[in-house]
Design a protein around this motif. Structure first.
Motif, PDB file in Angstrom:
ATOM      1  N   GLU A  14       9.301  15.208  68.703  1.00  0.00           N
ATOM      2  CA  GLU A  14       9.773  15.383  67.475  1.00  0.00           C
ATOM      3  C   GLU A  14       9.127  14.533  66.368  1.00  0.00           C
ATOM      4  OE1 GLU A  14      14.059  15.382  67.968  1.00  0.00           O
ATOM      5  OE2 GLU A  14      14.099  17.351  69.047  1.00  0.00           O
ATOM      6  N   LEU A  15       9.353  12.987  67.045  1.00  0.00           N
ATOM      7  CA  LEU A  15       8.951  12.245  66.078  1.00  0.00           C
ATOM      8  C   LEU A  15       7.350  12.418  65.586  1.00  0.00           C
ATOM      9  CD1 LEU A  15      10.305   8.741  67.610  1.00  0.00           C
ATOM     10  CD2 LEU A  15      10.684   9.437  65.107  1.00  0.00           C
ATOM     11  N   HIS A  16       6.454  12.667  66.647  1.00  0.00           N
ATOM     12  CA  HIS A  16       5.253  13.213  66.283  1.00  0.00           C
ATOM     13  C   HIS A  16       4.919  14.144  65.512  1.00  0.00           C
ATOM     14  CE1 HIS A  16       0.898  12.888  67.143  1.00  0.00           C
ATOM     15  NE2 HIS A  16       0.855  13.925  67.414  1.00  0.00           N
ATOM     16  N   ALA A  17       5.812  15.079  65.743  1.00  0.00           N
ATOM     17  CA  ALA A  17       5.588  16.288  64.666  1.00  0.00           C
ATOM     18  C   ALA A  17       5.862  16.071  63.263  1.00  0.00           C
ATOM     19  CB  ALA A  17       6.616  17.541  65.111  1.00  0.00           C
ATOM     20  N   ASN A  18       6.932  15.017  63.061  1.00  0.00           N
ATOM     21  CA  ASN A  18       7.339  14.706  61.683  1.00  0.00           C
ATOM     22  C   ASN A  18       6.603  13.513  61.126  1.00  0.00           C
ATOM     23  OD1 ASN A  18       9.430  16.500  61.669  1.00  0.00           O
ATOM     24  ND2 ASN A  18      10.771  15.081  62.760  1.00  0.00           N
ATOM     25  N   ASP A  19       6.177  12.783  61.639  1.00  0.00           N
ATOM     26  CA  ASP A  19       5.254  11.579  61.476  1.00  0.00           C
ATOM     27  C   ASP A  19       4.139  11.104  62.525  1.00  0.00           C
ATOM     28  OD1 ASP A  19       3.927   9.426  60.325  1.00  0.00           O
ATOM     29  OD2 ASP A  19       5.862   8.224  59.993  1.00  0.00           O
ATOM     30  N   PRO A  20       2.778  11.838  62.484  1.00  0.00           N
ATOM     31  CA  PRO A  20       1.966  11.525  63.509  1.00  0.00           C
ATOM     32  C   PRO A  20       1.811  10.294  64.101  1.00  0.00           C
ATOM     33  CG  PRO A  20       1.194  13.084  62.233  1.00  0.00           C
ATOM     34  CD  PRO A  20       2.466  12.624  61.426  1.00  0.00           C
ATOM     35  N   VAL A  21       2.086  10.328  65.313  1.00  0.00           N
ATOM     36  CA  VAL A  21       1.892   8.732  66.020  1.00  0.00           C
ATOM     37  C   VAL A  21       0.555   8.419  66.576  1.00  0.00           C
ATOM     38  CG1 VAL A  21       2.637   7.590  68.155  1.00  0.00           C
ATOM     39  CG2 VAL A  21       4.074   8.985  66.886  1.00  0.00           C
ATOM     40  N   ASP A  22      -0.062   7.422  66.095  1.00  0.00           N
ATOM     41  CA  ASP A  22      -1.612   6.816  66.251  1.00  0.00           C
ATOM     42  C   ASP A  22      -1.499   6.057  67.915  1.00  0.00           C
ATOM     43  OD1 ASP A  22      -2.854   7.399  63.868  1.00  0.00           O
ATOM     44  OD2 ASP A  22      -1.157   6.389  63.209  1.00  0.00           O
ATOM     45  N   LEU A  23      -0.426   5.571  68.412  1.00  0.00           N
ATOM     46  CA  LEU A  23      -0.426   4.923  69.569  1.00  0.00           C
ATOM     47  C   LEU A  23       0.947   4.565  70.122  1.00  0.00           C
ATOM     48  CD1 LEU A  23      -2.116   2.767  71.516  1.00  0.00           C
ATOM     49  CD2 LEU A  23      -1.311   0.958  69.736  1.00  0.00           C
ATOM     50  N   VAL A  24       1.186   4.730  71.530  1.00  0.00           N
ATOM     51  CA  VAL A  24       2.557   4.408  71.995  1.00  0.00           C
ATOM     52  C   VAL A  24       2.313   3.101  72.921  1.00  0.00           C
ATOM     53  CG1 VAL A  24       4.179   5.294  73.373  1.00  0.00           C
ATOM     54  CG2 VAL A  24       2.963   6.999  72.002  1.00  0.00           C
ATOM     55  N   VAL A  25       3.342   2.194  72.755  1.00  0.00           N
ATOM     56  CA  VAL A  25       3.356   1.113  73.377  1.00  0.00           C
ATOM     57  C   VAL A  25       4.935   1.098  74.487  1.00  0.00           C
ATOM     58  CG1 VAL A  25       3.427  -1.418  73.985  1.00  0.00           C
ATOM     59  CG2 VAL A  25       1.873  -0.196  72.401  1.00  0.00           C
ATOM     60  N   ALA A  26       4.883   1.288  75.519  1.00  0.00           N
ATOM     61  CA  ALA A  26       6.168   1.232  76.242  1.00  0.00           C
ATOM     62  C   ALA A  26       5.950   0.019  77.276  1.00  0.00           C
ATOM     63  CB  ALA A  26       6.390   2.521  77.141  1.00  0.00           C
ATOM     64  N   ASP A  57      -0.088  15.960  75.546  1.00  0.00           N
ATOM     65  CA  ASP A  57       0.006  17.294  74.597  1.00  0.00           C
ATOM     66  C   ASP A  57      -0.819  17.048  73.373  1.00  0.00           C
ATOM     67  OD1 ASP A  57       1.885  18.208  76.346  1.00  0.00           O
ATOM     68  OD2 ASP A  57       3.533  18.408  75.237  1.00  0.00           O
ATOM     69  N   HIS A  58      -1.064  15.812  72.972  1.00  0.00           N
ATOM     70  CA  HIS A  58      -1.801  15.579  71.711  1.00  0.00           C
ATOM     71  C   HIS A  58      -2.747  14.428  71.849  1.00  0.00           C
ATOM     72  CE1 HIS A  58       1.439  18.203  69.757  1.00  0.00           C
ATOM     73  NE2 HIS A  58       2.315  17.221  70.327  1.00  0.00           N
ATOM     74  N   GLY A  59      -3.114  13.854  72.743  1.00  0.00           N
ATOM     75  CA  GLY A  59      -4.216  13.009  72.754  1.00  0.00           C
ATOM     76  C   GLY A  59      -4.039  11.622  72.158  1.00  0.00           C
ATOM     77  N   VAL A  60      -2.669  11.191  72.368  1.00  0.00           N
ATOM     78  CA  VAL A  60      -2.225  10.048  71.755  1.00  0.00           C
ATOM     79  C   VAL A  60      -2.466   9.130  72.833  1.00  0.00           C
ATOM     80  CG1 VAL A  60      -0.605   8.718  70.712  1.00  0.00           C
ATOM     81  CG2 VAL A  60      -0.761  10.890  70.299  1.00  0.00           C
ATOM     82  N   PRO A  61      -3.196   7.832  72.685  1.00  0.00           N
ATOM     83  CA  PRO A  61      -3.478   6.843  73.291  1.00  0.00           C
ATOM     84  C   PRO A  61      -2.036   6.112  73.674  1.00  0.00           C
ATOM     85  CG  PRO A  61      -4.328   6.112  71.461  1.00  0.00           C
ATOM     86  CD  PRO A  61      -3.809   7.501  71.205  1.00  0.00           C
ATOM     87  N   TYR A  62      -1.882   5.434  75.042  1.00  0.00           N
ATOM     88  CA  TYR A  62      -0.650   4.828  75.278  1.00  0.00           C
ATOM     89  C   TYR A  62      -0.811   3.738  75.779  1.00  0.00           C
ATOM     90  CZ  TYR A  62      -0.409   6.997  79.830  1.00  0.00           C
ATOM     91  OH  TYR A  62      -0.807   7.583  80.926  1.00  0.00           O
ATOM     92  N   VAL A  63      -0.243   2.618  75.812  1.00  0.00           N
ATOM     93  CA  VAL A  63      -0.034   1.233  76.694  1.00  0.00           C
ATOM     94  C   VAL A  63       1.099   1.141  77.454  1.00  0.00           C
ATOM     95  CG1 VAL A  63      -0.300  -1.393  76.371  1.00  0.00           C
ATOM     96  CG2 VAL A  63      -1.622   0.201  74.646  1.00  0.00           C
ATOM     97  N   MET A  64       0.689   0.778  78.620  1.00  0.00           N
ATOM     98  CA  MET A  64       1.891   0.534  79.769  1.00  0.00           C
ATOM     99  C   MET A  64       1.973  -1.075  79.756  1.00  0.00           C
ATOM    100  SD  MET A  64       0.457   3.061  82.769  1.00  0.00           S
ATOM    101  CE  MET A  64       1.805   2.724  83.751  1.00  0.00           C
ATOM    102  N   ASP A  65       3.077  -1.725  79.446  1.00  0.00           N
ATOM    103  CA  ASP A  65       3.387  -2.894  79.375  1.00  0.00           C
ATOM    104  C   ASP A  65       4.430  -3.277  80.567  1.00  0.00           C
ATOM    105  OD1 ASP A  65       3.646  -5.797  78.979  1.00  0.00           O
ATOM    106  OD2 ASP A  65       4.949  -5.590  77.202  1.00  0.00           O
ATOM    107  N   TYR A  66       3.957  -3.946  81.686  1.00  0.00           N
ATOM    108  CA  TYR A  66       4.927  -4.308  82.917  1.00  0.00           C
ATOM    109  C   TYR A  66       5.421  -5.459  82.557  1.00  0.00           C
ATOM    110  CZ  TYR A  66       3.128  -0.458  85.848  1.00  0.00           C
ATOM    111  OH  TYR A  66       2.650   0.655  86.424  1.00  0.00           O
TER     112      TYR A  66
END
Length: 444
Positions: A129-141, A158-167
């Motif tokens: 929902e967030l991405h649909a309303n305001d496209p996300v360029d990067l996810v860090v979790a 779903d949308h090709g957004v790059p993401y970072v995994m922070d352990y």
């Protein structure tokens, strides 16, 4: 960076202020660092009541959230955290054990992480929902829990957004024993492999943990990086001077959660012996600050140990808020770094300890990764082992250094530790991520 062109970061952290859960300082600092560099930051986290009624909170943390950050708090339900009996269904109240078993099974089918699997659907739905309303360029979790990673994975799929995994620690590695916790081919193993192989970057807090994962996932090795913990720049502005009046007795202190992994008994046995041998320590006090376990429910064995040693100058003074922690350091003459055994164990507290310039007595296995951080410190006193005589000798050495320390000595130790200021750990990765987002064309 203009507002129109600012990239949009989705930062995912189940434990975010005011939570006092492990890793919350890292989550707070990372999201703030992106905001300070001009990113538009949205944080997805659990609803506030989860922490108020469950893990406990540190109310001094919320005012430290950068005012430019948008915090979205999602409903979270888990048998371990739903403690308000008045809100239970009739079925749960009538047969709580059966209800919890069935609920856990259902959640584990969604995602194989006990207590958190049920959060997958609300988390993914909110991210979409967030991405649909305001496209996300990067996810860090940041983990744990590791279900946090699924928001980025879903947007990437779903949308090709790059993401970072922070352990913060690890999922399949027990950082204390070094054992692998999940069998090859298990649901956890399959999920972690899927996540790591499609992540843009994977971050770990120290080299030993990174090396373990590099061996497990060699194809992702080039995308793995160490992003160590550190201390906050604002904390460095309030560092304490050497305390006057130390001649009448020192205050040695431990600050941090006292979990079952912390060798409290070894510390106290060494302390009692040191007081017998040292006139200085005989008139000194040992102060313990922090919760007596991660869950918020005091560990009874630790409670008993502290009570039994009250006559030896041992006191538990409760938790300390982040905003007032400098006042606590100002009253202490030597710090005790008491950690569970494990070559993968660093502890975020080690960097803040180092920043103070106060002498540090390391009461932990010499092979811990924390030793690598402090090895060149001018005020570090490691114990060669956890026997009473070894611990006592380490405490005596640290106490003598604390008594003799001058303001110049402390400033020199603080200068040495400046390398661990948190922005220095984050800056290289944030710069690399900015370049990657720019190459991808910015906002979608």
């Amino acid at each position: 960076m203009s507002e129109e062109r600012a990239p949009h970061l989705l930062y995912v952290a189940w434990g975010y202020p005011p939570a006092r859960s492990g890793g919350v300082y890292r989550a707070l600092a990372t999201a703030n660092a992106f905001a300070e560099r001009g990113w538009r930051v949205t944080v997805l986290t659990a609803e506030r009541d989860v922490f108020v009624t469950g893990t406990g909170i540190d109310p001094t943390l919320e005012p430290l959230i950068d005012e430019r950050i948008s915090v979205v708090r999602l409903p979270f339900s888990s048998p371990a955290y739903d403690v308000d009996i008045s809100r239970w269904s009739y079925a749960r109240a009538a047969a709580p054990e059966i209800w919890a078993t069935l609920r856990n099974r259902r959640d584990l089918r969604r995602f194989p992480e006990r207590g958190y699997g049920g959060w997958r659907e609300p988390l993914e739905r909110a991210a979409l929902e967030l991405h649909a309303n305001d496209p996300v360029d990067l996810v860090v979790a940041t983990a744990n829990p590791h279900v946090d990673f699924l928001a980025g994975h879903r947007l990437h799929t779903d949308h090709g957004v790059p993401y970072v995994m922070d352990y913060r620690d690890a999922w399949q590695l027990d950082v204390f024993s070094g054992r692998r916790l999940s069998a090859p081919g298990s649901a956890i193993d399959q999920w972690e492999r899927r996540l790591v192989e499609s992540a843009h970057e994977v971050w770990f807090v120290n080299e030993p943990i990174l090396d373990w994962h590099r061996a497990l996932y060699p194809n992702a090795a080039a995308r793995m990086h160490v992003v160590a913990n550190g201390f906050e720049a604002a904390f460095a502005e309030r560092l304490p001077p050497v305390r006057a009046g130390r001649e009448t007795g020192l205050r040695l202190g431990y600050i941090g959660t006292i979990s079952s992994h912390v060798p409290v008994e070894a510390l106290l046995a060494g302390w009692r012996l040191a007081r017998e041998r040292s006139e200085l320590l005989a008139r000194s006090e040992l102060e313990l600050y922090g919760y007596l376990d991660h869950s918020g429910i005091p560990n009874q064995s630790v409670v008993d140990a502290i009570r039994d040693n009250a006559e030896h100058g041992v006191r538990h003074l409760g938790p300390v808020g982040k905003a007032t922690i400098s006042d606590t350091y100002a009253r202490l003459d030597a710090l005790l770094l008491v950690l569970g055994t494990g070559k993968y164990v660093t502890s975020g507290k080690v960097f803040e300890y180092a920043a103070t310039g106060i002498p540090i007595a390391s009461i932990h296995d010499p092979g811990n990764a924390a030793s690598d951080v402090l090895r060149d410190s001018p005020v570090w006193f490691p114990t060669p082992g956890l026997g009473p005589d070894e611990v006592a000798t380490t405490l005596e050495r640290a106490a003598e250094a604390a008594l003799a320390q001058t303001d110049d000595d402390r400033r020199a130790a603080q200068r040495w530790a400046s390398q661990f200021e948190r922005s220095r750990q984050l800056a290289p990765r944030l710069a690399a991520l900015e370049r990657a987002v720019a190459r991808n064309g910015g906002s979608r």
